[in-house]
Design a protein around this motif. Structure first.
Motif, PDB file in Angstrom:
ATOM      1  N   GLY A 168      27.875  41.973  37.914  1.00 62.03           N
ATOM      2  CA  GLY A 168      28.249  42.289  36.711  1.00 62.03           C
ATOM      3  C   GLY A 168      29.687  42.017  36.580  1.00 62.03           C
ATOM      4  O   GLY A 168      30.269  40.925  37.436  1.00 62.03           O
ATOM      5  N   THR A 169      30.490  42.505  35.698  1.00 63.53           N
ATOM      6  CA  THR A 169      31.814  42.383  35.783  1.00 63.53           C
ATOM      7  C   THR A 169      32.546  43.786  35.953  1.00 63.53           C
ATOM      8  O   THR A 169      32.257  44.834  35.373  1.00 63.53           O
ATOM      9  CB  THR A 169      32.324  41.982  34.241  1.00 63.53           C
ATOM     10  N   VAL A 170      33.491  43.740  36.976  1.00 64.78           N
ATOM     11  CA  VAL A 170      33.992  44.976  37.224  1.00 64.78           C
ATOM     12  C   VAL A 170      35.133  45.671  36.148  1.00 64.78           C
ATOM     13  O   VAL A 170      35.618  44.545  35.397  1.00 64.78           O
ATOM     14  CB  VAL A 170      35.204  44.800  38.611  1.00 64.78           C
ATOM     15  N   GLY A 171      34.828  46.770  35.727  1.00 66.36           N
ATOM     16  CA  GLY A 171      35.468  47.349  34.642  1.00 66.36           C
ATOM     17  C   GLY A 171      34.873  46.995  33.176  1.00 66.36           C
ATOM     18  O   GLY A 171      35.069  47.636  32.033  1.00 66.36           O
ATOM     19  N   SER A 220      47.700  43.117  45.925  1.00 69.69           N
ATOM     20  CA  SER A 220      48.975  43.997  45.623  1.00 69.69           C
ATOM     21  C   SER A 220      48.341  45.313  45.190  1.00 69.69           C
ATOM     22  O   SER A 220      49.122  46.273  45.436  1.00 69.69           O
ATOM     23  CB  SER A 220      49.798  43.377  44.729  1.00 69.69           C
ATOM     24  N   THR A 221      47.523  45.321  44.273  1.00 67.63           N
ATOM     25  CA  THR A 221      46.996  46.740  43.706  1.00 67.63           C
ATOM     26  C   THR A 221      45.853  47.159  44.239  1.00 67.63           C
ATOM     27  O   THR A 221      45.312  48.328  44.207  1.00 67.63           O
ATOM     28  CB  THR A 221      46.552  46.574  42.211  1.00 67.63           C
ATOM     29  N   GLN A 222      45.157  46.567  45.484  1.00 66.63           N
ATOM     30  CA  GLN A 222      43.977  46.675  46.281  1.00 66.63           C
ATOM     31  C   GLN A 222      42.951  47.178  45.145  1.00 66.63           C
ATOM     32  O   GLN A 222      42.068  48.362  45.320  1.00 66.63           O
ATOM     33  CB  GLN A 222      44.412  47.827  47.355  1.00 66.63           C
ATOM     34  N   THR A 223      42.570  46.399  44.042  1.00 71.95           N
ATOM     35  CA  THR A 223      41.514  46.737  43.225  1.00 71.95           C
ATOM     36  C   THR A 223      40.602  45.413  43.058  1.00 71.95           C
ATOM     37  O   THR A 223      41.109  44.217  43.159  1.00 71.95           O
ATOM     38  CB  THR A 223      41.961  47.075  41.854  1.00 71.95           C
ATOM     39  N   LEU A 224      39.390  45.747  42.880  1.00 72.48           N
ATOM     40  CA  LEU A 224      38.379  44.570  42.657  1.00 72.48           C
ATOM     41  C   LEU A 224      38.563  44.158  40.918  1.00 72.48           C
ATOM     42  O   LEU A 224      38.878  45.293  40.381  1.00 72.48           O
ATOM     43  CB  LEU A 224      36.923  45.165  42.963  1.00 72.48           C
ATOM     44  N   PHE A 225      38.341  43.227  40.632  1.00 68.91           N
ATOM     45  CA  PHE A 225      38.319  42.790  39.193  1.00 68.91           C
ATOM     46  C   PHE A 225      37.384  41.676  38.755  1.00 68.91           C
ATOM     47  O   PHE A 225      37.080  40.998  39.910  1.00 68.91           O
ATOM     48  CB  PHE A 225      39.624  42.526  38.816  1.00 68.91           C
ATOM     49  N   GLY A 226      37.150  41.599  37.574  1.00 67.92           N
ATOM     50  CA  GLY A 226      36.130  40.391  37.069  1.00 67.92           C
ATOM     51  C   GLY A 226      34.894  40.264  37.563  1.00 67.92           C
ATOM     52  O   GLY A 226      34.063  41.203  38.058  1.00 67.92           O
ATOM     53  N   PRO A 227      34.186  38.880  37.646  1.00 67.41           N
ATOM     54  CA  PRO A 227      32.827  38.966  37.927  1.00 67.41           C
ATOM     55  C   PRO A 227      32.513  39.092  39.483  1.00 67.41           C
ATOM     56  O   PRO A 227      33.526  39.005  40.357  1.00 67.41           O
ATOM     57  CB  PRO A 227      32.875  37.300  37.928  1.00 67.41           C
ATOM     58  N   PHE A 228      31.611  40.067  39.547  1.00 63.75           N
ATOM     59  CA  PHE A 228      31.075  40.339  40.985  1.00 63.75           C
ATOM     60  C   PHE A 228      29.757  40.161  41.211  1.00 63.75           C
ATOM     61  O   PHE A 228      28.864  40.500  40.288  1.00 63.75           O
ATOM     62  CB  PHE A 228      31.575  41.951  40.678  1.00 63.75           C
ATOM     63  N   ASP A 229      29.442  39.793  42.339  1.00 66.02           N
ATOM     64  CA  ASP A 229      27.827  39.460  42.668  1.00 66.02           C
ATOM     65  C   ASP A 229      27.879  39.464  44.302  1.00 66.02           C
ATOM     66  O   ASP A 229      28.193  38.395  44.738  1.00 66.02           O
ATOM     67  CB  ASP A 229      27.376  38.215  42.161  1.00 66.02           C
ATOM     68  N   ILE A 230      27.300  40.617  44.862  1.00 69.02           N
ATOM     69  CA  ILE A 230      27.297  40.571  46.231  1.00 69.02           C
ATOM     70  C   ILE A 230      25.732  41.084  46.782  1.00 69.02           C
ATOM     71  O   ILE A 230      24.934  41.799  45.743  1.00 69.02           O
ATOM     72  CB  ILE A 230      28.139  41.727  46.913  1.00 69.02           C
ATOM     73  N   GLY A 231      25.282  41.019  47.794  1.00 68.01           N
ATOM     74  CA  GLY A 231      23.852  41.584  48.327  1.00 68.01           C
ATOM     75  C   GLY A 231      23.171  40.434  48.588  1.00 68.01           C
ATOM     76  O   GLY A 231      23.537  39.154  49.007  1.00 68.01           O
ATOM     77  N   GLY A 232      21.777  40.698  48.785  1.00 67.33           N
ATOM     78  CA  GLY A 232      20.590  39.901  48.869  1.00 67.33           C
ATOM     79  C   GLY A 232      20.570  38.867  48.021  1.00 67.33           C
ATOM     80  O   GLY A 232      20.801  38.889  46.912  1.00 67.33           O
TER      81      GLY A 232
END
Length: 193
Positions: A132-135, A110-122
């Motif tokens: 890390g944590t968005v924000g 609805s807000t088109q925002t990422l939030f909270g725990p985040f871990d992407i890549g290889g």
């Protein structure tokens, strides 16, 4: 002669825009694609995109771990050093399947925002990943080896930007209106000559 070409261009542009609009109305888009970018304090960066089916996705998309995802269809990311040299590109999610056991992703549709725990890549053998944590704080790290600690290449305050990818129908419509404007300008120019 120029007047005929102007009219043909205007008719072709209008027809194309109309055809695309009709096709879009008969086959509503289900997949939505968004771009994201992250800029570290030391100049490293990450750019990527992800997609999901907007007709089935909940307001909050939370994904984690390897295997089939709940809503995400794709997620790819490229990491760049401060001179914009590529460090690696990773398809973390492809065909609705996460390729990483460490994957974490949270998105509010609805807000088109990422939030909270985040871990992407290889994940292994010298691969890079953003975690890390968005924000709060996000770190670009590089995995060196099993018995060696990860190297932190860069970090920021947790800021990451998301933007919607324009739909092809919208772009064609804009091109059609631009063509009509050019045709109209040429017609006025011919009339004044």
């Amino acid at each position: 002669m120029k007047n005929i070409f102007t009219k043909i261009a205007a008719i072709a542009a209008t027809s194309t825009a109309f055809s695309v609009a009709v096709a879009a109305a008969n086959n509503p888009a289900q997949a939505i694609e968004l771009n994201f970018n992250w800029q570290g304090d030391a100049g490293y960066s990450a750019i990527g995109s992800f997609s999901y089916d907007e007709t089935t996705a909940s307001t909050i998309i939370s994904e984690s771990g390897g295997g089939a995802t709940n809503f995400l269809q794709s997620l790819s990311v490229s990491f760049l050093d401060p001179s914009n040299n590529p460090l690696g590109t990773y398809n973390t999610v492809a065909g609705g399947v996460s390729q990483s056991d460490f994957f974490k992703f949270n998105f509010d549709t609805s807000t088109q925002t990422l939030f909270g725990p985040f871990d992407i890549g290889g994940g292994t053998g010298g691969k890079s990943f953003l975690q890390g944590t968005v924000g709060d704080s996000l770190f670009l790290r590089q995995y060196i080896g099993q018995d060696k600690p990860n190297i932190t290449l860069d970090q920021n305050s947790g800021s990451i930007n998301v933007s919607k990818v324009p739909e092809p129908a919208s772009m064609l419509g804009l091109l059609a209106f631009a063509a009509l404007g050019v045709g109209s300008s040429l017609k006025k120019k011919q009339a004044s000559c």
